[in-house]
Write a protein that holds these residues in place. Structure first.
Motif, PDB file in Angstrom:
ATOM      1  N   GLU A  14      -8.509   8.499   0.524  1.00 28.00           N
ATOM      2  CA  GLU A  14      -7.481   7.566   0.981  1.00 28.00           C
ATOM      3  C   GLU A  14      -8.002   6.729   2.145  1.00 28.00           C
ATOM      4  OE1 GLU A  14      -4.240   5.841  -0.105  1.00 28.00           O
ATOM      5  OE2 GLU A  14      -4.729   7.747  -1.022  1.00 28.00           O
ATOM      6  N   ARG A  65       1.230   8.278   1.775  1.00 26.09           N
ATOM      7  CA  ARG A  65       0.708   7.056   2.390  1.00 26.09           C
ATOM      8  C   ARG A  65       1.606   6.587   3.534  1.00 26.09           C
ATOM      9  NH1 ARG A  65      -1.579   3.246  -2.537  1.00 26.09           N
ATOM     10  NH2 ARG A  65      -3.496   4.440  -2.870  1.00 26.09           N
ATOM     11  N   GLU A  66       2.905   6.712   3.350  1.00 25.46           N
ATOM     12  CA  GLU A  66       3.836   6.330   4.413  1.00 25.46           C
ATOM     13  C   GLU A  66       3.601   7.172   5.661  1.00 25.46           C
ATOM     14  OE1 GLU A  66       8.448   7.006   4.738  1.00 25.46           O
ATOM     15  OE2 GLU A  66       8.053   5.303   3.404  1.00 25.46           O
ATOM     16  N   TYR A 110       0.813  -1.218   0.000  1.00 28.42           N
ATOM     17  CA  TYR A 110       0.000   0.000   0.000  1.00 28.42           C
ATOM     18  C   TYR A 110       0.845   1.266   0.000  1.00 28.42           C
ATOM     19  CZ  TYR A 110      -2.723   3.804   2.014  1.00 28.42           C
ATOM     20  OH  TYR A 110      -3.286   5.026   2.257  1.00 28.42           O
ATOM     21  N   ALA A 111       1.876   1.315   0.821  1.00 31.10           N
ATOM     22  CA  ALA A 111       2.529   2.603   1.079  1.00 31.10           C
ATOM     23  C   ALA A 111       3.966   2.756   0.581  1.00 31.10           C
ATOM     24  CB  ALA A 111       2.503   2.884   2.583  1.00 31.10           C
ATOM     25  N   ASP A 121       5.649   5.873  -1.443  1.00 29.15           N
ATOM     26  CA  ASP A 121       4.566   6.850  -1.534  1.00 29.15           C
ATOM     27  C   ASP A 121       4.552   7.633  -0.218  1.00 29.15           C
ATOM     28  OD1 ASP A 121       1.957   8.083  -1.380  1.00 29.15           O
ATOM     29  OD2 ASP A 121       1.336   6.760  -3.019  1.00 29.15           O
ATOM     30  N   LYS A 122       5.197   8.791  -0.228  1.00 32.22           N
ATOM     31  CA  LYS A 122       5.395   9.563   1.001  1.00 32.22           C
ATOM     32  C   LYS A 122       4.097   9.916   1.720  1.00 32.22           C
ATOM     33  CE  LYS A 122       9.129  10.822   3.084  1.00 32.22           C
ATOM     34  NZ  LYS A 122       9.842   9.811   3.850  1.00 32.22           N
ATOM     35  N   TYR A 178       0.605  16.806   2.399  1.00 36.51           N
ATOM     36  CA  TYR A 178       0.699  15.421   1.956  1.00 36.51           C
ATOM     37  C   TYR A 178      -0.530  15.007   1.149  1.00 36.51           C
ATOM     38  CZ  TYR A 178       4.851  14.796   4.749  1.00 36.51           C
ATOM     39  OH  TYR A 178       6.121  14.903   5.254  1.00 36.51           O
TER      40      TYR A 178
END
Length: 129
Positions: A89, A49-50, A42-43, A46-47, A79
């Motif tokens: 999200e 999502r992280e 998922y993450a 991907d900043k 973000y």
């Protein structure tokens, strides 16, 4: 853990009516690794999502749940484009069984203890590096 596949896994390693502790630990570790891998998929790379994962983990550890109001910093730091983007999200995470949403309380929780542990392991092992 009541589905057929899970039951089969335990029966496969059962000895004299019990599952040996080392086999049980191995099975549990496999499940937790799988739960962590959901967050990796998922993450990773991907900043936004992280950072969402990091904040969700902290909120779950501290309070057990969170609301949109708890995610304001992610929005204000850019973000996410806007509130709608952040809500999209969160709804993705609900639809894909990462999170559970309680509309009565307007709060999110992890979809089960294994997902909570998977998120924690993802943040500790992947994000912190």
């Amino acid at each position: 853990m009541g589905d057929f596949f899970t039951t089969w896994i335990f029966l496969r390693v059962c000895e004299k009516g019990t599952v040996p502790q080392d086999k049980l630990a191995e099975i549990v570790n496999d499940y937790m690794t799988q739960a962590k891998s959901y967050f990796v998929e998922y993450a990773s790379l991907d900043k936004p999502r992280e950072n969402l994962c990091k904040l969700m983990n902290k909120l779950i550890e501290d309070k057990g749940s969170f609301g949109e109001q708890d995610l304001g910093d992610l929005l204000y730091k850019g973000y996410f484009r806007d509130k709608s983007h952040m809500q999209d999200e969160l709804m993705y995470l609900v639809r894909n069984n990462f999170l559970y949403y309680n509309p009565t309380r307007a709060e999110y929780k992890m979809q089960g203890r294994s997902m909570e542990i998977g998120l924690e392991r993802y943040v500790q092992e992947i994000c912190v590096k």
